[in-house]
Design an enzyme around this catalytic site. Structure first.
Site, PDB file in Angstrom:
ATOM      1  CB  SER A  67     -56.397  60.093 -18.242  1.00  0.00           C
ATOM      2  OG  SER A  67     -55.873  61.411 -18.155  1.00  0.00           O
ATOM      3  CB  THR A  68     -51.306  61.197 -19.502  1.00  0.00           C
ATOM      4  OG1 THR A  68     -52.219  62.293 -19.617  1.00  0.00           O
ATOM      5  CG2 THR A  68     -50.290  61.295 -20.638  1.00  0.00           C
ATOM      6  CG  ASP A  75     -47.073  59.795 -12.822  1.00  0.00           C
ATOM      7  OD1 ASP A  75     -48.168  59.670 -13.403  1.00  0.00           O
ATOM      8  OD2 ASP A  75     -46.955  59.729 -11.583  1.00  0.00           O
ATOM      9  CG  ASP A  86     -53.456  66.724 -11.963  1.00  0.00           C
ATOM     10  OD1 ASP A  86     -54.189  66.093 -12.740  1.00  0.00           O
ATOM     11  OD2 ASP A  86     -53.060  66.258 -10.883  1.00  0.00           O
ATOM     12  CD  GLU A 119     -49.328  60.076  -9.100  1.00  0.00           C
ATOM     13  OE1 GLU A 119     -49.896  59.745 -10.151  1.00  0.00           O
ATOM     14  OE2 GLU A 119     -49.558  61.167  -8.529  1.00  0.00           O
ATOM     15  CE  LYS A 153     -53.917  67.883 -17.752  1.00  0.00           C
ATOM     16  NZ  LYS A 153     -54.588  67.638 -19.018  1.00  0.00           N
TER      17      LYS A 153
END
Length: 242
Positions: free
Chosen positions: A40-41, A93, A96, A115, A133
């Site tokens: 999402s980010t 990137d 989490d 990733e 986070k």
């Protein structure tokens, strides 16, 4: 070209993610080869990058998932493969969880293998996230472990043994999609989410998991991130690893 969502329509949490993504653009220069993250980010970063590309910024992106590839293509961001550009200038990137030493848990979006390959190929990794986070110790977010689809029960047992040797213990859950079907990664693998709650030694756990036959990759990113951009109620903070 698909229109990006108006910043005014974003929820407070999404607005923070977009602020972190916007600051990351300060480190992008014309001519760069960029790793484009997943989640999402990272999605906000690709939206904002596309706006800069439309204004004349010349970059080439290497996406870390089919979802990111489709988004970037729809927005007009030039793309290439890692085979065409095996060394990248920068990868941006999300994460989490972000530990004190910049160790990360990634893979909530299911793209941890690509990733990590892209992050390893980049000269620098910048992590963008909302301030929540950043944690004192990794583990509250379940650790994604990507595995082959052969002998999953045996692989589970080996993962449990490896985790206990690293001081961790917790339930392993096979990831499923919202419709109940088993989640399959872009590379055709499965994901076991490990609820370890607390990971006191991420490097040791990472090494132990990497030794398990059938484990393709895990979501512990160690010594890869060099800069973290966090957006919170007090604004945007940029942290550099010592």
């Amino acid at each position: 070209m698909t229109a990006a969502k108006s910043p005014d329509a974003l929820s407070p949490a999404e607005a923070l993610k977009r602020e972190a993504a916007a600051r990351a653009l300060d480190y992008v220069r014309s001519g760069m080869k960029l790793g484009l993250g997943t989640g999402s980010t990272a999605k906000h970063f690709v939206d904002l990058l596309a706006q800069r590309v439309a204004q004349g910024l010349e970059v080439v992106g290497v996406p870390t998932s089919e979802a990111t590839r489709a988004q970037a293509e729809s927005l007009g961001v030039p793309l290439a493969t890692l085979d065409e550009h095996p060394v990248l200038d920068l990868v941006i990137d999300g994460a989490d969880e972000i530990g004190p030493d910049f160790s990360l848990i990634k893979g909530g979006g299911g793209a941890l293998l690509r990733e990590k390959i892209v992050a390893t190929a980049a000269q620098q990794m910048i992590v963008i996230a909302d301030a929540s986070k950043k944690v004192a110790r990794l583990g509250t977010f379940p650790l994604p472990i990507e595995v082959v689809d052969f002998g999953v029960a045996a692989i589970r047992r080996s993962i449990d043994k490896a985790a206990r040797a690293a001081g961790c213990q917790g339930l392993l859950t096979l990831r499923r999609r919202p419709d109940g079907h088993v989640f399959v990664t872009d590379q055709g693998h499965l994901i076991l989410d490990a609820a370890y709650l607390s990971i006191s030694d991420p490097a040791t756990l990472a090494a132990r998991l990497s030794e398990v036959p059938g484990v393709v990759e895990h979501g512990l990113f160690i010594n890869l991130a060099s800069r973290v951009i966090l957006a919170g109620a007090d604004g945007v903070t940029v942290l550099d690893r010592a």
